[in-house]
Write an enzyme that holds these catalytic residues in place. Structure first.
Site, mmCIF file in Angstrom:
data_model
loop_
_atom_site.group_PDB
_atom_site.id
_atom_site.type_symbol
_atom_site.label_atom_id
_atom_site.label_comp_id
_atom_site.label_asym_id
_atom_site.label_seq_id
_atom_site.Cartn_x
_atom_site.Cartn_y
_atom_site.Cartn_z
ATOM 1 N N ASN A 51 -6.571 -55.455 -6.727
ATOM 2 C CA ASN A 51 -5.281 -56.121 -6.908
ATOM 3 C C ASN A 51 -5.514 -57.619 -6.938
ATOM 4 O O ASN A 51 -6.189 -58.174 -6.059
ATOM 5 C CB ASN A 51 -4.335 -55.805 -5.741
ATOM 6 C CG ASN A 51 -3.032 -56.598 -5.832
ATOM 7 O OD1 ASN A 51 -2.193 -56.323 -6.680
ATOM 8 N ND2 ASN A 51 -2.869 -57.591 -4.980
ATOM 9 N N GLU A 52 -4.996 -58.277 -7.934
ATOM 10 C CA GLU A 52 -5.077 -59.740 -8.039
ATOM 11 C C GLU A 52 -6.444 -60.251 -7.575
ATOM 12 O O GLU A 52 -6.558 -61.118 -6.714
ATOM 13 C CB GLU A 52 -3.925 -60.406 -7.272
ATOM 14 C CG GLU A 52 -2.576 -60.020 -7.866
ATOM 15 C CD GLU A 52 -1.405 -60.894 -7.435
ATOM 16 O OE1 GLU A 52 -1.535 -61.655 -6.469
ATOM 17 O OE2 GLU A 52 -0.345 -60.802 -8.091
ATOM 18 N N TYR A 96 5.957 -62.640 -12.541
ATOM 19 C CA TYR A 96 7.119 -62.986 -11.708
ATOM 20 C C TYR A 96 7.898 -64.123 -12.355
ATOM 21 O O TYR A 96 7.288 -65.066 -12.889
ATOM 22 C CB TYR A 96 6.669 -63.430 -10.316
ATOM 23 C CG TYR A 96 6.256 -62.272 -9.428
ATOM 24 C CD1 TYR A 96 7.206 -61.415 -8.895
ATOM 25 C CD2 TYR A 96 4.912 -62.037 -9.132
ATOM 26 C CE1 TYR A 96 6.834 -60.343 -8.084
ATOM 27 C CE2 TYR A 96 4.528 -60.971 -8.323
ATOM 28 C CZ TYR A 96 5.502 -60.131 -7.802
ATOM 29 O OH TYR A 96 5.136 -59.075 -7.002
ATOM 30 N N GLU A 112 3.636 -55.401 -11.247
ATOM 31 C CA GLU A 112 4.498 -56.255 -10.400
ATOM 32 C C GLU A 112 5.322 -57.112 -11.345
ATOM 33 O O GLU A 112 4.751 -57.861 -12.152
ATOM 34 C CB GLU A 112 3.667 -57.142 -9.464
ATOM 35 C CG GLU A 112 2.954 -56.354 -8.382
ATOM 36 C CD GLU A 112 2.251 -57.237 -7.347
ATOM 37 O OE1 GLU A 112 2.693 -58.374 -7.109
ATOM 38 O OE2 GLU A 112 1.242 -56.758 -6.794
HETATM 39 O O1 AHR Z 1 4.723 -58.686 -4.263
HETATM 40 C C1 AHR Z 1 4.233 -59.632 -3.354
HETATM 41 C C2 AHR Z 1 2.816 -60.054 -3.670
HETATM 42 O O2 AHR Z 1 2.784 -60.712 -4.909
HETATM 43 C C3 AHR Z 1 1.823 -58.952 -3.848
HETATM 44 O O3 AHR Z 1 1.323 -58.495 -2.634
HETATM 45 C C4 AHR Z 1 0.732 -59.606 -4.647
HETATM 46 O O4 AHR Z 1 0.014 -58.690 -5.427
HETATM 47 C C5 AHR Z 1 1.489 -60.628 -5.475
HETATM 48 O O5 AHR Z 1 0.897 -61.866 -5.419
#
Ligand code: AHR
Length: 512
Positions: free
Chosen positions: A175-176, A249, A303
């Site tokens: 993840n990331e 995001y 996400e």
């Molecule tokens: O969703 C919150 C965080 O955002 C997650 O844990 C991470 O993967 C992202 O940076």
């Protein structure tokens, strides 16, 4: 008048139900006490899970749920979450520095799979590819999926209450990893990915692995990752891959106002950044096509959502870490994002809105015995009709909105739209991005006619700043409205700052 043309004979592809997926991380109030209240709780629960949330979530057909993180996955040891609950270790949660909460490990693999079964969703597990070993990851897969009685790990699962395998198909390997997941370069991570995928695939041919891709700020990660990946691919050593993950995001650090208070230009700024996911998906997919022209890997947007980052890294008083309530603004943003996913269903194979409850772009707020469905919940409820349907070509002509913010002038379309057909039911979803004006929309159908029976559902509120809260849990819910008679044209009014679903029975659908 805005004109929308929909061709019933031009299909983009099937809308995979997994586009309507969710994300549950051990962060703030998502797991405790969002989904999990415990079997001994006074709060009505099913096997420890908050009953009202389970029932409401099931209603919207959640398809797939990603777990246990996010960043949390990067220090997670799956062994902490198995065995008798009262004997499980208490550990430092990844987010401890932000909210001081420890991890009780009350929800582990068994519980999470149970939650998925209760809501009819597929589990999607994120593997720690940062601080444990490949063998531990492989063992987790074996523990989850090996047939009853076949190996010592399968026997251990049985001893812990689950003779039947969990059959977890989707596994995110990392993840990331460009950030919290090890600050790796794309080349470093590619090496890790290849190692995890090639070793783990021995546990089952049906496994689907997802590789860590970029977030919108580092699109070039993709080119470097794939250049490295192909080094081995071309010599015949293939690390299997089902999907390539993107995170997107709509981050608000102030230019979009606050969660509940915003001006017109601040509203539009959020819409503009939300719309930018479309060129991001297109350009990322083009890189995947260039890398593997014969079989490009699908995109997994695991996400996405609006993240108001105005309060630093700590919870606001009386709230969980990153808890947001949302208004009609988040609902319209969710609707335009899902419209984009529908229109790009030939590229996007899964998406997971972050995060399910008490967090970033949540569908629920839950505290004590109260469980509130947010405006975004109702968008998912309206849009579920698209699952498994054929996405159709749409063409929107007409109005644009011009606005100025921080000295820059921008233009965005007034209406976002997607359409699909399944079993002679045409579903058209519309979001009015204008916070000031209702829009009259004329829909022209080609290669088919609306028979005159159908429904129209409208999610709107007198003020775009309205949302649902513990005080007013049902302030904004969809309302059914009458629609016009049959034909190949239909005119509807889409109220300002609203989301509309048209479900129209059609008399002919001739796929090409
Ligand atoms: O969703 C919150 C965080 O955002 C997650 O844990 C991470 O993967 C992202 O940076």
């Amino acid at each position: 008048m805005i004109q929308i043309g929909i061709r019933l004979d031009e299909e983009i592809g099937r809308i995979h139900p997994h586009i309507y997926g969710h994300f549950v991380e051990h962060l703030g109030g998502v797991v405790y006490d969002g989904i999990w209240v415990g079997e001994d709780s006074d709060i009505p629960n099913i096997k420890g899970f908050r009953q009202e949330l389970v029932e409401k979530l099931k209603e919207i057909q959640p398809a797939v749920i990603r777990w246990p993180g996010g960043c949390f996955a990067e220090t997670y040891d799956w062994r902490d979450g198995i065995g008798p609950r009262e004997q499980r270790p208490v550990t430092v949660n990844w987010w401890y520095m932000n909210d001081g909460k420890l991890e009780s490990n009350r929800v582990g693999s068994h519980e999470f799979v149970e939650f998925c079964r209760l809501v009819n969703a597929e589990p999607y597990f994120a593997v720690n590819a940062t601080t444990t070993t490949v063998l531990e990851a492989r063992n987790w897969i074996e523990y989850c999926n090996m047939e009853q009685g076949m190996t010592t790990l399968a026997l251990e699962r049985e001893k812990n209450g689950s003779p039947e395998p969990f059959n977890v198909k989707y596994w995110g390997l990392g993840n990331e990893n460009w950030g919290g997941g090890g600050c790796m370069t794309p080349e470093d991570y590619c090496h890790i990915y290849r190692k995890y995928a090639i070793i783990s695939k021995s546990v089952g041919p049906e496994l689907q692995f997802i590789a860590c891709g970029p977030y919108e700020g580092i699109p070039e990660w993709t080119e470097k990752f794939w250049t490295k990946y192909k080094e081995m691919y071309t010599v015949g050593r293939i690390a299997p891959m089902f999907g390539y993950s993107l995170h997107y995001y709509v981050t608000n650090t102030g230019a979009m106002g606050s969660e509940l208070e915003y001006t017109g230009p601040q509203w539009y700024e959020m819409m503009r950044v939300g719309l930018d996911i479309e060129p991001f998906l297109q350009s990322q997919y083009a890189m995947l096509q260039a890398a593997l022209p014969a079989h490009p890997v699908g995109l997994v947007v695991d996400e996405w959502g609006v993240w108001h980052q105005l309060h630093g890294k700590h919870p606001q008083p009386g709230k969980y870490l990153y808890e947001q309530a949302g208004t009609m603004r988040e609902a319209v943003l969710a609707a335009l994002t899902l419209n984009i996913f529908n229109r790009h269903c030939d590229k996007v194979v899964m998406a997971n809105v972050a995060q399910l409850v008490n967090c970033i772009h949540s569908l629920f707020l839950a505290k004590d015995s109260a469980c509130v469905a947010t405006t975004s919940y109702y968008v998912f409820d309206m849009y579920k009709v698209h699952q498994n349907a054929a996405s159709l070509q749409t063409e929107v002509q007409g109005k644009h909105i011009t606005y100025t913010i921080e000295g820059e002038t921008y233009e965005i379309p007034a209406i976002s739209c997607s359409a699909s057909v399944k079993d002679d039911v045409l579903a058209v979803t519309l979001a009015n991005l204008s916070v000031e004006e209702d829009q009259d929309v004329r829909i022209h159908l080609y290669a088919g006619q609306y028979t005159g029976t159908g429904t129209m559902h409208v999610l709107s509120s007198p003020s775009p700043k309205d949302g649902n809260s513990f005080e007013e849990p049902y302030k904004v819910t969809p309302v059914e409205q009458a629609i016009a008679p049959a034909g190949s044209e239909l005119t509807v009014t889409v109220p300002k700052a609203s989301v509309v679903l048209l479900k129209l029975n059609c008399d002919s659908h001739k796929p090409v």
